[in-house]
Design an enzyme around this catalytic site. Structure first.
Site, short mmCIF file in Angstrom:
data_model
loop_
_atom_site.label_atom_id
_atom_site.label_comp_id
_atom_site.label_asym_id
_atom_site.label_seq_id
_atom_site.Cartn_x
_atom_site.Cartn_y
_atom_site.Cartn_z
N CYS C 107 3.35 5.40 -1.85
CA CYS C 107 2.82 5.05 -0.51
C CYS C 107 1.69 4.50 -0.99
CB CYS C 107 2.53 6.20 0.09
SG CYS C 107 1.78 5.98 2.10
N CYS C 110 -1.52 5.25 2.02
CA CYS C 110 -1.99 6.64 2.09
C CYS C 110 -1.24 7.49 1.02
CB CYS C 110 -1.88 7.20 3.43
SG CYS C 110 -0.39 7.08 4.46
N SER C 111 -0.45 8.41 1.49
CA SER C 111 0.07 9.32 0.59
C SER C 111 1.55 9.95 0.99
CB SER C 111 -0.83 10.35 0.16
OG SER C 111 -1.07 11.12 1.35
N CYS C 112 2.36 9.06 1.92
CA CYS C 112 3.28 9.67 2.43
C CYS C 112 4.33 10.09 1.42
CB CYS C 112 4.27 8.43 3.48
SG CYS C 112 3.32 7.76 4.25
#
Lengths: 112, 194, 207
Positions: C107, C110-112
């Site tokens: 991602c 962000c940090s999906c």
């Protein structure tokens, strides 16, 4: 589940956003616009050409507007797009078949 | 396009294609507060108080300097605070007052636990406040006896004050917080620190 | 803080952000915006989500071709068949590795991460170097993880940006004929389901 055998009932009007605008296999261009404040389309794919790999169901609220608290409104489709990595990165050193897969909202796509 | 325009058009959290070094395979067990922070994000999302996209937007809005300086969940909790203020669901003052209350509560608990642990044996000392407001420990039993003894006709020199009553000032910082949130409080203790 | 377990010290005092989290949570409960038990309940949900769940999904897909087909058609629905509920609005696309295709997930914004089925992502997945380089030089990144990919194998990097999450369905390693579902699941690591590692027949703990 396929509905190929079934014919749609005539006369039904779909609401905005209910029918996908693009279909698998189509070429699309990702808009070259540069909003500030919030976006969900990375810079490295802006203005690039992609092939639609799949239509993501169901349609969903525009996630960029959601970022400002809009939890409702017209839903649009997102599309899983394929872009070769060598088209994204000049001098890409890997295989020509290496590719990116990314979901982009219909609001960011135009027909090629 | 000016250089600053590039900064504005790229969100501070967007990384794709930027130059970067080797990947260090670090990981850590989430601390309890980090787990609670993650759970808070999910609960706020269920209630649509702060949806996931608003959280992302809030983290981006912190700006590059803060995004670089803070860790993952630190960014989340500050973003939540800002969004809750903007939505007028709490005020900065309410949060500041509550944070002081939480910090004081934890300080007292930690302090109590340290004292309970370090006391170890029966303590003759009690907490007292001097007339000038400084807090320190004053012995009640033995010293009082000694004082009254010293005033007695028997005379002070007959019995020397035990060494363990020698006045010693020891300081323990009240909190271990290094973030600058609270100043360490010096406490004068006349207690055997074994 | 557990005063009974160890010598209490000033280091047990919560830091600035932990204090902020507690204060925000308590204020939200006082204002009746969230219930007093909701956070605790959600922590229980999150603690129950670990890579062991993803490993079971992979093992079942390796053994059951019809489940595999359903998994590839609709990842979330197939996981829900196994009781792996999705507590958010995300969908799941399961990416099948083959002899000719290797998938990797990242991602960049962000940090999906597929948390309902894999639990919490490792720090390196959320930090800048992986997020910057996985889309630009996946082969070098994979080599750094000790996973060189042959030139004739296509690499597909999936960058999560919307409501879809990904899980890589790794190739079943050779020499596992006759393994039970549990034995197969014990081979599948978290890193294989992110796509930075392959599954091999050396048994190890789920990471």
């Amino acid at each position: 589940m396929t509905t190929n055998e079934l014919m749609p009932i005539p006369g039904i009007v779909k609401a905005d956003g209910e029918a996908p605008q693009f279909h698998p296999g189509e070429c699309v261009v990702i808009s070259a616009r540069f909003p500030i404040g919030h976006y969900r389309v990375p810079l490295y794919i802006r203005g690039k050409t992609a092939v639609v790999e799949a239509v993501i169901e169901p349609p969903a609220v525009n996630n960029e507007e959601e970022g400002f608290g809009r939890n409702a409104g017209t839903k649009r489709h997102y599309y899983r797009l394929a872009i070769p990595l060598r088209e994204l990165w000049p001098g890409y050193a890997g295989s020509a078949s290496d590719g990116l897969r990314i979901e982009v909202s219909e609001s960011w796509l135009e027909s090629r | 396009m000016t250089a600053s325009g590039n900064l504005i058009q790229r969100l501070p959290t967007e990384m794709g294609g930027l130059p970067a070094g080797p990947i260090e395979r670090v990981e850590h067990e989430l601390k309890p507060w980090e787990k609670r922070c993650h759970a808070l994000a999910d609960v706020l999302d269920y209630h649509r108080i702060i949806n996931t996209e608003e959280k992302r937007c809030g983290v981006e809005a912190l700006g590059r300097e803060i995004v670089s300086a803070l860790s993952y969940y630190e960014r989340w909790i500050v973003a939540f605070a800002n969004i809750l203020f903007r939505k007028q669901l709490m005020t900065p003052e309410e949060l500041a007052v509550k944070m002081d209350e939480v910090a004081a509560r934890h300080s007292q608990e930690t302090y109590n636990a340290i004292c309970k642990h370090k006391a170890g044996r029966r303590s003759f000392f009690r907490r007292a406040e001097a007339r000038d407001g400084s807090r320190h420990y004053r012995s009640h039993g033995p010293i009082r006896r000694l004082r009254s003894f010293s005033r007695s006709r028997v005379g002070f020199n007959r019995r020397a004050a035990p060494r363990w009553l020698a006045h010693r000032r020891t300081s323990i910082p009240r909190t271990g917080v290094v973030d600058g949130y609270s100043q360490p409080i010096q406490i004068d203790l006349r207690i055997d620190q074994r | 803080m557990h005063p009974h377990d160890h010598t209490p010290s000033i280091d047990d005092a919560p830091g600035y952000y932990a204090i902020m989290e507690t204060a925000i949570r308590e204020l939200l409960v006082e204002k009746h915006l969230i219930g007093p038990e909701e956070i605790r309940r959600q922590i229980e949900v999150l603690d129950s989500r670990t890579p062991a769940l993803g490993a079971k999904v992979v093992a079942k897909a390796w053994l059951d071709p019809e489940f595999r087909a359903r998994l590839l058609a609709n990842g979330r629905a197939a996981c829900e068949e196994l009781g792996i509920t999705f507590y958010d609005d995300t969908q799941l696309i399961v990416l099948e590795n083959t002899d000719k295709i290797h998938n990797l997930i990242v991602c960049t914004l962000c940090s999906c991460y597929p948390r309902p089925v894999l639990g919490s992502p490792p720090d390196w997945y959320k930090l800048n170097p992986y997020r910057a380089r996985a889309v630009k030089e996946p082969r070098k990144v994979l080599a750094e993880f000790g996973t060189p990919i042959e030139e004739d194998v296509e690499i597909r990097v999936s960058d999560s940006t919307a409501a879809v999450r990904y899980l890589v369905l790794p190739l079943r390693p050779a020499g596992t004929e006759g393994f039970s579902e549990d034995e197969l699941a014990s081979l599948v690591t978290r890193d294989a389901m992110i796509g930075v590692m392959k599954v091999n027949t050396v048994r190890r703990n789920i990471q």
